[in-house]
Design an enzyme around this catalytic site. Structure first.
Site, PDB file in Angstrom:
ATOM      1  CE  LYS A 278       4.776  -5.888  -9.245  1.00 27.82           C
ATOM      2  NZ  LYS A 278       3.523  -5.161  -9.146  1.00 27.82           N
TER       3      LYS A 278
ATOM      4  CD  GLU B 172       5.807   3.097  -7.097  1.00 25.79           C
ATOM      5  OE1 GLU B 172       6.290   1.974  -6.894  1.00 25.79           O
ATOM      6  OE2 GLU B 172       4.770   3.486  -6.535  1.00 25.79           O
TER       7      GLU B 172
ATOM      8  CG  HIS C 200      30.623  10.234  11.137  1.00 29.77           C
ATOM      9  ND1 HIS C 200      31.762  10.550  11.855  1.00 29.77           N
ATOM     10  CD2 HIS C 200      29.664  11.095  11.580  1.00 29.77           C
ATOM     11  CE1 HIS C 200      31.501  11.537  12.692  1.00 29.77           C
ATOM     12  NE2 HIS C 200      30.230  11.884  12.553  1.00 29.77           N
TER      13      HIS C 200
HETATM   14  O1  PA5 Z   1       2.531   2.849  -5.080  1.00 26.39           O
HETATM   15  C1  PA5 Z   1       2.172   1.776  -5.537  1.00 26.39           C
HETATM   16  O2  PA5 Z   1       1.189   1.695  -6.270  1.00 26.39           O
HETATM   17  C2  PA5 Z   1       2.928   0.507  -5.238  1.00 26.39           C
HETATM   18  O3  PA5 Z   1       3.991   0.742  -4.398  1.00 26.39           O
HETATM   19  C3  PA5 Z   1       2.005  -0.496  -4.572  1.00 26.39           C
HETATM   20  O4  PA5 Z   1       1.458   0.088  -3.428  1.00 26.39           O
HETATM   21  C4  PA5 Z   1       2.742  -1.761  -4.195  1.00 26.39           C
HETATM   22  O5  PA5 Z   1       3.285  -2.336  -5.345  1.00 26.39           O
HETATM   23  C5  PA5 Z   1       1.825  -2.734  -3.513  1.00 26.39           C
HETATM   24  O6  PA5 Z   1       0.734  -3.037  -4.320  1.00 26.39           O
HETATM   25  P1  PA5 Z   1      -0.545  -3.714  -3.715  1.00 26.39           P
HETATM   26  O7  PA5 Z   1      -1.123  -2.811  -2.721  1.00 26.39           O
HETATM   27  O8  PA5 Z   1      -1.451  -3.923  -4.901  1.00 26.39           O
HETATM   28  O9  PA5 Z   1      -0.126  -5.028  -3.107  1.00 26.39           O
END
Ligand code: PA5
Length: 451
Positions: free
Chosen positions: A425, A290, A311
């Site tokens: 989303k 990310e 394996h």
């Molecule tokens: O790293 C990030 O920002 C994302 O993985 C969020 O943590 C994830 O989408 C969850 O978001 P939230 O904490 O707003 O529910």
């Protein structure tokens, strides 16, 4: 206490002499930019000095909340996804008994995870399992609007209230969310749940040392003081004032960028030889994926559990396309001792191993794998942990976080945003006719008809 170590001679040998060193000035500038808040995404740098800023009072409050949940629950369900989930699971699975589930004698509650998928069967089976459990819920969402987590929380809250009564349920539901906005905050305030704030300047994937990770970890009976102490020692050991040639975060970031940008290695495979570290790799994948995968660039972070995956994926790693490098998390000492047993018949021919530590066999598998993969053209980095305990896991977490910030900076991306995660989303909401998405709904249906 010693520190985790980094070895990369078997990666450097794949590059021209001096290549890694040539990246160190960039790594040093990146560390300074992180500390001074001058890099892209500088409104999300709250994690940089987080370990040293956590006060004993704050940690005591987390421990007291955990104690209250532990006293009232045999099971605690942590609802969260991505950065609001993976850190806690990574630490808990690394440190608790592998069979906690089955051997639980009531000393520690079982920690379960929900809100990280939309699997109907998973949620049904979870709710069914919880029917006769005294369970509590930790609802974690920074935005407070994430569909997966909100769905799980709706189900869990209702079931908890049905089973305990609303008054009692309020004592075993904790919210970890934004200070002011989002459904989780509004519900927590209305119901009077104990709640914690996720700092505005700490993104989800860097939040394991906030209540997001610390509360579930403390609920599992693990030592968060030691976890934070480990992270704090790594914060110190990787500060800008440390000679860059000895700075583990600078070195790891330099090596992986050199392999990617000069060596054409596009995929980093994080390997472990301890099944307990599986979720550390899942957490790491999110952290690096990310943070770096944007603007059509970034190393693809993959992970394997060895020897299990030798394996299955072993063939590909040994002889597939040579665009990979491997980073092994190596653990020096195990917690328990187990000897290879004798067998009278020796049909498997393994009596020559009789009496040896199982870990010695594992270590030889590790060394043999390293040599084979290097011979097969796979550069190798090793991160050595003296042991799997709270302290070294704390060090490892901070090491990976800071190295990630440095690495993204060298690559030239903003390591602290994630614009790409919105695309699915938007389509999902359009397909589900979410109010406010009318134009997108129409467009996506027309597109599907044409396709
Ligand atoms: O790293 C990030 O920002 C994302 O993985 C969020 O943590 C994830 O989408 C969850 O978001 P939230 O904490 O707003 O529910």
């Amino acid at each position: 206490m010693e520190n985790i170590r980094l070895e990369f001679t078997k990666a450097a040998s794949f590059l021209k002499p001096g290549t890694i060193e040539s990246y160190l000035p960039k790594a040093q500038s990146a560390i300074e930019a992180l500390e001074q808040g001058t890099c892209p995404g500088n409104d999300f740098l709250g994690w940089v000095n987080l370990p040293s800023s956590l006060t004993p009072e704050f940690l005591s409050d987390i421990k007291a909340t955990a104690q209250a949940l532990r006293a009232n629950c045999d099971t605690i369900v942590v609802a969260g996804i991505g950065g609001s989930y993976l850190g806690a699971r990574a630490v808990i699975e690394a440190l608790q008994n592998s069979f906690q589930w089955l051997t639980n004698q009531g000393e520690n509650p079982n920690i379960l995870f929900a809100g990280n998928n939309i699997g109907e069967d998973y949620l049904y089976e979870l709710c069914d399992y919880l029917k006769d459990k005294k369970f509590g819920v930790i609802n974690i969402s920074k935005s407070g609007t994430t569909t997966e987590t909100a769905l799980a929380f709706r189900l869990l809250r209702k079931q908890c209230e049905d089973q305990r009564g609303r008054e009692d349920a309020r004592k075993v539901i904790v919210a970890i969310t934004d200070a002011k906005k989002g459904a989780a905050r509004i519900t927590a305030d209305k119901e009077g749940y104990k709640s914690y704030i996720i700092p505005d300047n700490v993104g989800g994937r860097f939040s394991v040392l906030t209540p997001v990770g610390l509360l579930p970890i403390a609920c599992a009976g693990l030592d968060i003081d030691q976890l934070v102490a480990g992270a704090r020692s790594m914060e110190e050991a990787t500060a800008a004032k440390v000679d860059v040639k000895n700075n583990l975060c600078a070195l790891y970031a330099a090596v992986r960028n050199a392999l990617y940008l000069e060596g054409g290695k596009k995929i980093e495979i994080l390997a472990n030889f301890q099944p307990k570290l599986h979720f550390i790799a899942e957490w790491w994948k999110q952290l690096y994926g990310e943070s770096e995968g944007k603007e059509n660039k970034g190393i693809f972070p993959a992970a394997v559990d060895f020897t299990t995956d030798l394996h299955s994926m072993g063939q590909w790693i040994q002889e597939g396309e040579r665009t990979i490098f491997e980073t092994v998390i190596s653990v020096e000492t195990t917690q328990h001792k187990l000897l290879f047993p004798h067998d009278d018949e020796n049909l498997d021919g393994l009596n020559f191993l009789e009496g040896k530590r199982v870990d010695e066999v594992n270590k030889m598998a590790e060394l043999g794998t390293q040599l084979a993969h290097v011979d097969g053209g796979v550069p190798n980095i090793r991160i050595v942990l003296p042991a799997i305990n709270e302290y070294y896991i704390g060090q490892l977490i901070y090491f990976f976080e800071k190295a990630c910030g440095v690495s993204g900076n060298i690559l030239g991306v903003n390591a602290f945003n994630q614009p790409g995660v919105e695309a699915y989303k938007k389509n999902m909401f359009a397909l589900l006719n979410k109010p406010g998405y009318e134009a997108e709904s129409k467009a996506i249906r027309e597109r599907l008809e044409k396709e």
